[in-house]
Design a protein around this motif. Sequence first.
Motif, PDB file in Angstrom:
ATOM      1  N   VAL A 118     -10.178   6.270   4.475  1.00 23.97           N
ATOM      2  CA  VAL A 118      -9.448   6.355   3.209  1.00 23.97           C
ATOM      3  C   VAL A 118      -8.378   7.431   3.348  1.00 23.97           C
ATOM      4  N   GLU A 122      -6.989   5.783  -0.966  1.00 21.87           N
ATOM      5  CA  GLU A 122      -6.813   4.350  -0.739  1.00 21.87           C
ATOM      6  C   GLU A 122      -7.343   3.979   0.642  1.00 21.87           C
ATOM      7  N   THR A 123      -8.114   2.910   0.717  1.00 20.41           N
ATOM      8  CA  THR A 123      -8.677   2.485   1.996  1.00 20.41           C
ATOM      9  C   THR A 123      -7.589   1.898   2.887  1.00 20.41           C
ATOM     10  N   LYS A 141      -4.855  -1.991   6.412  1.00 19.63           N
ATOM     11  CA  LYS A 141      -4.050  -2.168   5.214  1.00 19.63           C
ATOM     12  C   LYS A 141      -2.690  -2.756   5.572  1.00 19.63           C
ATOM     13  N   TYR A 249     -10.284  -2.740  -7.701  1.00 15.52           N
ATOM     14  CA  TYR A 249     -11.251  -1.831  -7.085  1.00 15.52           C
ATOM     15  C   TYR A 249     -10.549  -0.729  -6.309  1.00 15.52           C
ATOM     16  N   ARG A 250     -11.102   0.484  -6.398  1.00 11.69           N
ATOM     17  CA  ARG A 250     -10.694   1.604  -5.550  1.00 11.69           C
ATOM     18  C   ARG A 250     -11.953   2.299  -5.041  1.00 11.69           C
ATOM     19  N   THR A 252     -12.821   5.242  -4.993  1.00  9.28           N
ATOM     20  CA  THR A 252     -13.252   6.372  -5.805  1.00  9.28           C
ATOM     21  C   THR A 252     -14.168   5.948  -6.948  1.00  9.28           C
TER      22      THR A 252
END
Length: 280
Positions: A118, A122-123, A141, A249-250, A252
């Motif tokens: 991450v 953000e992944t 990503k 989705y996040r 965190t």
Amino acid sequence: MSRFGSKEEEALIEAVRAVSRAEILPRFRALGRAEVDSKSAPDDLVTIADKAAEHAIGARVAEILPSARIIGEEAVATDASLLDGIAHPGLTVIIDPIDGTWNYANGLSTFGVILAVVEDGETILGLLYDPSGDDWIVARKGDGAWYDGANRRAEKLTASAAPPRLDETMGFVGLYLYGKADQARIAATLPEFRRTYSLRCSCHEYRMMAQGRADFVLNGMLNPWDHAAGVLALEEAGGVARLLDGTPYRPTMTDGLLLTAGNAALWDRLADLWSPLNRS
């Protein structure tokens, strides 16, 4: 500019493979009673292999990415405040040393290792590794999701394009993740589908989703080690992952119901079916 690239990605994959060979596979179907314990519930298990693998993977990650925060599932079990680090600027590596520990401890080979990188909340990399087959799905990503392994060529993945007719779909719903009232609500909808299962292993459920072999998952527990990597893999394969209320989705996030589907039309149909859960 990101401090993470292909060199670091390859090193992390090799680290997970090496630790799996050294710490996980030799203990599979060879655990003594004293080497298995429970955490939050009798079926929420942890083994000596989980702890040894998390320690070993963490040590390798620290060498590969010395500035990264490292957050492992077993470390969070003793210090939940570690989760706050996922939202902080910079790199964070999230480790699930054995996903599907109940399966692993009971001699079932449906288990895996999950690792997510991450950056700034953000992944950017997700790894879903199967020690038994020595193969993996890796997602970057903006660069797709890929099925790779020691004895195969990398294959770019595409999620399910199944139409939103529920009686043609197959997916995963773990009723044990919900309270009794929601279990009854969800169970009443299951005859709508062709088949529903639970593998008790997010690693393999996400692998099947990213490969287009399953159509949906409804999940009632948002542990980041279960979802950060898998959501990226699914989205990079063209699928959809949102909370049931529509929020993207996040990693965190720790509360809410996560609905993932192979395509947007199916996600919308499922969200409508299960919308009463948002009001429970």
